[in-house]
Design a protein around this motif. Structure first.
Motif, short mmCIF file in Angstrom:
data_model
loop_
_atom_site.label_atom_id
_atom_site.label_comp_id
_atom_site.label_asym_id
_atom_site.label_seq_id
_atom_site.Cartn_x
_atom_site.Cartn_y
_atom_site.Cartn_z
N SER B 9 0.84 -1.19 0.00
CA SER B 9 0.00 0.00 0.00
C SER B 9 0.87 1.25 0.00
N ASN B 10 2.06 1.11 0.58
CA ASN B 10 3.01 2.21 0.63
C ASN B 10 4.41 1.69 0.36
N LYS B 11 5.16 2.41 -0.45
CA LYS B 11 6.53 2.02 -0.73
C LYS B 11 7.38 3.28 -0.80
N VAL B 12 8.40 3.31 0.06
CA VAL B 12 9.36 4.41 0.03
C VAL B 12 10.69 3.83 -0.45
N THR B 13 11.27 4.43 -1.45
CA THR B 13 12.52 3.92 -1.99
C THR B 13 13.46 5.07 -2.32
N GLU B 14 14.68 4.73 -2.60
CA GLU B 14 15.66 5.75 -2.96
C GLU B 14 15.81 5.84 -4.47
N LYS B 15 16.14 6.98 -4.91
CA LYS B 15 16.37 7.22 -6.34
C LYS B 15 17.36 6.19 -6.87
N GLY B 16 16.99 5.60 -8.02
CA GLY B 16 17.87 4.63 -8.66
C GLY B 16 17.53 3.18 -8.34
N LYS B 17 16.68 2.95 -7.35
CA LYS B 17 16.33 1.58 -6.96
C LYS B 17 15.26 1.01 -7.88
#
Lengths: 113, 115
Positions: B9-17
């Protein structure tokens, strides 16, 4: 590409007032659907219009499809606070094969007592 | 299931992943759609499946985006080398009928945030 615009972008009414949102497509549509999205929610289907000039009613909601099948409108009579949300039209192109559903820009309705 | 299910439902990721978003449609629905929605905007079409095949993928913004539906049921939207501009709610919808009719049933969406 196909564009579907809606006006107004936002409308604030007092409970009991009427509300209308207008939908215009840059191309002729096969059919048009209307969805309602409550704040924080997902779009929920309201109705589908297929025929030129078609008018459908759902309680206080009246939906129209234009004669040229390029525009549509949703009218709500005597708004209630439960009508709050964003209303989207979504149209399919007039082709013989399956085609994507293109959503309009939406009209956000706010209703206060 | 009773409705369209989307995970996470929620996904936080870093640029490039790399990110995968999953959609489980209503059982028996042959048509499946992916949209993305930014704040204050309408759902933007990405791709539409009829069965296992992509009937229309004209909305995928670039080759970093890819979607599959190998068995005609569950679908996965894959985003490579994520960028901050990919941040949005990704909505999945299914429909009982293909072609030019049929209402779409939406899931609750997967909110993607790229830091």
């Amino acid at each position: 590409g196909q564009q579907v615009m809606q006006i107004p972008q936002y409308q604030h009414v007092q409970e009991g007032e009427d509300f209308t949102t207008y939908c215009n497509s840059s191309t002729t549509l096969s059919n048009i659907q209307w969805y309602k999205q409550r704040p924080g929610g997902h779009p929920v289907f309201l109705i589908q219009l297929v025929k030129s000039g078609e008018v459908k009613k759902q309680k206080r909601l009246t939906f129209q499809f234009g004669e040229a099948k390029k525009n549509s409108s949703l009218h709500i009579t005597a708004t209630q606070t439960t009508d709050v949300g964003t209303y989207f039209c979504a149209g399919r192109l007039n082709t013989g094969t399956a085609s994507k559903l293109t959503f309009g820009t939406g009209t956000r309705l706010q209703v206060t007592l | 299931g009773a409705g369209v299910s989307q995970t996470p439902s929620n996904k936080v990721t870093e640029k490039g992943k790399y990110v995968e978003l999953r959609c489980d449609p209503i059982s028996g629905h042959t048509a499946l759609y992916w949209y993305r929605q930014s704040l204050g905007q309408g759902p933007e079409f990405l791709i539409y499946f009829q069965g296992t095949g992509a009937a229309d993928d004209s909305g995928l913004p670039n080759d970093r985006f890819f979607a599959v539906r190998p068995e005609g049921s569950v679908s996965t939207l894959k985003i490579q080398r994520t960028e901050r501009g990919d941040s949005a709610v990704y909505l999945c919808a299914s429909s009982a009928s293909g072609g030019n009719t049929g209402e779409l049933f939406f899931g609750e969406g997967s909110r993607l945030t790229v830091l």
